[in-house]
Scaffold this active site. Sequence first.
Site, PDB file in Angstrom:
ATOM      1  CG  ASP A 138      -8.078   7.659   5.232  1.00  0.00           C
ATOM      2  OD1 ASP A 138      -7.719   6.585   4.721  1.00  0.00           O
ATOM      3  OD2 ASP A 138      -7.277   8.567   5.539  1.00  0.00           O
ATOM      4  CG  ASP A 180      -0.888   6.432   2.636  1.00  0.00           C
ATOM      5  OD1 ASP A 180      -1.435   7.324   1.961  1.00  0.00           O
ATOM      6  OD2 ASP A 180      -1.351   6.009   3.713  1.00  0.00           O
ATOM      7  CG  MET A 181       1.829  11.337  -1.600  1.00  0.00           C
ATOM      8  SD  MET A 181       0.719  12.656  -2.040  1.00  0.00           S
ATOM      9  CE  MET A 181       1.808  13.762  -2.871  1.00  0.00           C
ATOM     10  CG  ASN A 182      -0.879   9.741   4.690  1.00  0.00           C
ATOM     11  OD1 ASN A 182      -2.004   9.733   4.190  1.00  0.00           O
ATOM     12  ND2 ASN A 182      -0.371   8.696   5.287  1.00  0.00           N
ATOM     13  CE  LYS A 203      -3.504   2.162   2.997  1.00  0.00           C
ATOM     14  NZ  LYS A 203      -4.232   1.964   4.262  1.00  0.00           N
TER      15      LYS A 203
HETATM   16  C1  GLA Z   1      -3.570   7.304   5.395  1.00  0.00           C
HETATM   17  C2  GLA Z   1      -4.289   6.141   4.778  1.00  0.00           C
HETATM   18  C3  GLA Z   1      -4.791   5.231   5.861  1.00  0.00           C
HETATM   19  C4  GLA Z   1      -3.640   4.771   6.708  1.00  0.00           C
HETATM   20  C5  GLA Z   1      -2.907   5.966   7.276  1.00  0.00           C
HETATM   21  C6  GLA Z   1      -1.660   5.546   8.001  1.00  0.00           C
HETATM   22  O1  GLA Z   1      -4.449   8.151   6.048  1.00  0.00           O
HETATM   23  O2  GLA Z   1      -5.325   6.567   3.959  1.00  0.00           O
HETATM   24  O3  GLA Z   1      -5.479   4.140   5.311  1.00  0.00           O
HETATM   25  O4  GLA Z   1      -2.784   3.993   5.948  1.00  0.00           O
HETATM   26  O5  GLA Z   1      -2.538   6.870   6.254  1.00  0.00           O
HETATM   27  O6  GLA Z   1      -0.972   6.625   8.512  1.00  0.00           O
END
Ligand code: GLA
Length: 723
Positions: free
Chosen positions: A544, A474-476, A472
């Site tokens: 989310d 991700d890019m937060n 997975k």
């Molecule tokens: C993002 C993702 C979540 C989770 C968090 C972890 O918000 O969308 O599903 O993986 O990061 O920090």
Amino acid sequence: MIQFDEKTNVFKLDTKNLSYVIGLADGAYAGHIYFGKRLESTDLSYLLRIDEPPFVPSANLREKVAFLDSYPMEYAFGGTGDFRESCITVTTAAGQQGLDLTYVSHRIYNGKEALDGLPATWGTDSETLELTLEDIPTGIRVLLSYSIFSDSDAVMRSVKIINGGADAIYIDRVLSACLDMDNEQYEVLSLHGSWARERHMNRTPLGYGSYTMESVRGESSHQDHPFLALVSPGCTQTSGSVYAMHFIYSGNFLAKAQLCQHDTVRMVMGIHPEQFRWKLEPGECFQAPEVVCVYSDEGLGKMTRTFHDLYRNHLIRSKYKYQPRPVLVNSWEAAYFDFDTEKLLKLAKQSAELGIEMLVMDDGWFGHRNSDEGSLGDWYVNEEKLKGGLKYLVDEVNALGMKFGIWLEPEMISPDSDVYRAHPEWALQLKNRTASLCRAQYVLDLSRPEVVDYVYDCVRKTLQAANISYVKWDMNRQLTDIGSTYLPADRQGELSHRHTLAVYELQERMLQEFPDLLLENCSGGGARFDPGMLYYSPQIWCSDNTDAVERLIIQEGTQLIYPLSVIGAHVSDCPNHTVGRVTPFETRGVVALAGTFGYELDPCKISEDDRKKIPGQIADYKKYGALVREGDYYRIASYQENRLYDCYEIVSKDREEAVVFFIQVLHEPNRRSRKIYLQGLDADAVYLYDKKEYLGATLMQAGLILPRMWGDFQAQILEFKKK
Ligand code: GLA
């Protein structure tokens, strides 16, 4: 088929059901003639209105500005007379802007060339028209590409700029597609949202001036989606015309519809000109990403199915696209940062007993990450949490008969990390300023080759350390402080686009080296849910927000363009962690079936009753999975519109079977049973539903009365099989 009629100077692209027609006014100006339902005639140049004032420049040079400002441009250029939205701005060595792009040559060929470093549609059964335009005084050439596939009613457009002059130039704006049409009282349809409520459908009449969807966040974003459609007034799922554009790109974008003085409409799409400036040395070229243009004369439903098929057949490359994905349990909502080997193995064991097939270890396994405060960039295992290391954990999970997946956020760096302490210059930053934090993290400067190599090395080492089946990615956070300590001053404007290109390069390298990897892209939920990412990953985490009711709206907007097989959807615990709503476990399962399906909970922590339902839900996923992944999608009712219930249907390609998902969100008192009208069935065939026989035509024209349901948030699945 693509043809050029030398007598009339008309180019015509025909797919099975649509035509796209381009003309050349004065043999020079590439003008838009037609995009719509297939036409057989090629003599269409009269539609350019060049026999009426202001006429063409060769006939009326004194009014060239009026010509440029009203002519239906195939690729609008500004600075010399067209005051509408421009697609291209170039600053020359003289510091000046303004172009006059005229036709030089064309090429029609079988196939479709790949776009250098960029995701794009692909396929052998295709044809391409490439028009070369040139600005004679500067030698700047613009190559417009139009590709069609034999099995799709869509036109793929992209643009390449070549610096044919003797000096370096700066591209300040390069959009990828432009569509000039007469106004038909269009409405615009767009997808808008925020974190936890991505891609809500939004429709509004197009008034004079401009309607804009855009992102300058360095990602396609939660807020505006790189999609825009013009629809005829009253357009429904089954009737009306739709002109849609969708951008195969994951960074900043601009999409605009402009209603102009002469009642013409211009729709454009491309990389956002803000924070963009690309230096092009003599002889160099710049490839702009691809825009998919879809036309439907049978409402939104047909547009949707055109996108779904196009993306499944000609964009997603992963071998998993038609395969059942392992039913996963993700540790995020199950444990957040609070896990260790023992807890994960307990989660895996419980899950395996219920039929769950893969454990995904989400955020929190590396560095000293026990919260979102630090460690991004330190991609080594936190041995305090994962005693025995990654390989031990994965082997134990595998021994339970489960696959193992892992979470990574490779583009980021925490100020509290070993890598940042060693290389503070690796973070994006503006000179003499402290960069803004977002979720306590910075973004890596991926224009630096050694950073890209470092990131890739971390990814590779992680994947080599154990038997990892899924990532997975991700890019937060969004990109801010777009400055590089590496790039020279005159290339700082390239940084945002270079970031996106580097993400593509990294994912490409990873997939080349680990071809069996199942990749799911993610960005704080669905902020990078875009067709660019689909080229690399066959699925993207949708949001989310896993609340079943909120998901109906989010998934409807997402399904408007994306096949269900790519939509990351999981069953989570209640009260829902985002909105606090309590919905029945069954309903959460039904809603997640319209996506990749999985779990975002700890089965040890939910009620015995709910836990017992998991094997049945997994059985449903296995039963309907192929249909969901491969079938034709029809939207029957929209909860976003009616605020009461949602209904969608999937029909197998051979129309042998169909499944209808109905979700009653609110139970209205004293209301008769709902009637729905099915779509897409074989009208002459008899279908079995609930042990009774119905003619396809009857189900579609006269409808079906649904069984009544008691209470809010109730769901049911209806199956139809040809007799
Ligand atoms: C993002 C993702 C979540 C989770 C968090 C972890 O918000 O969308 O599903 O993986 O990061 O920090």
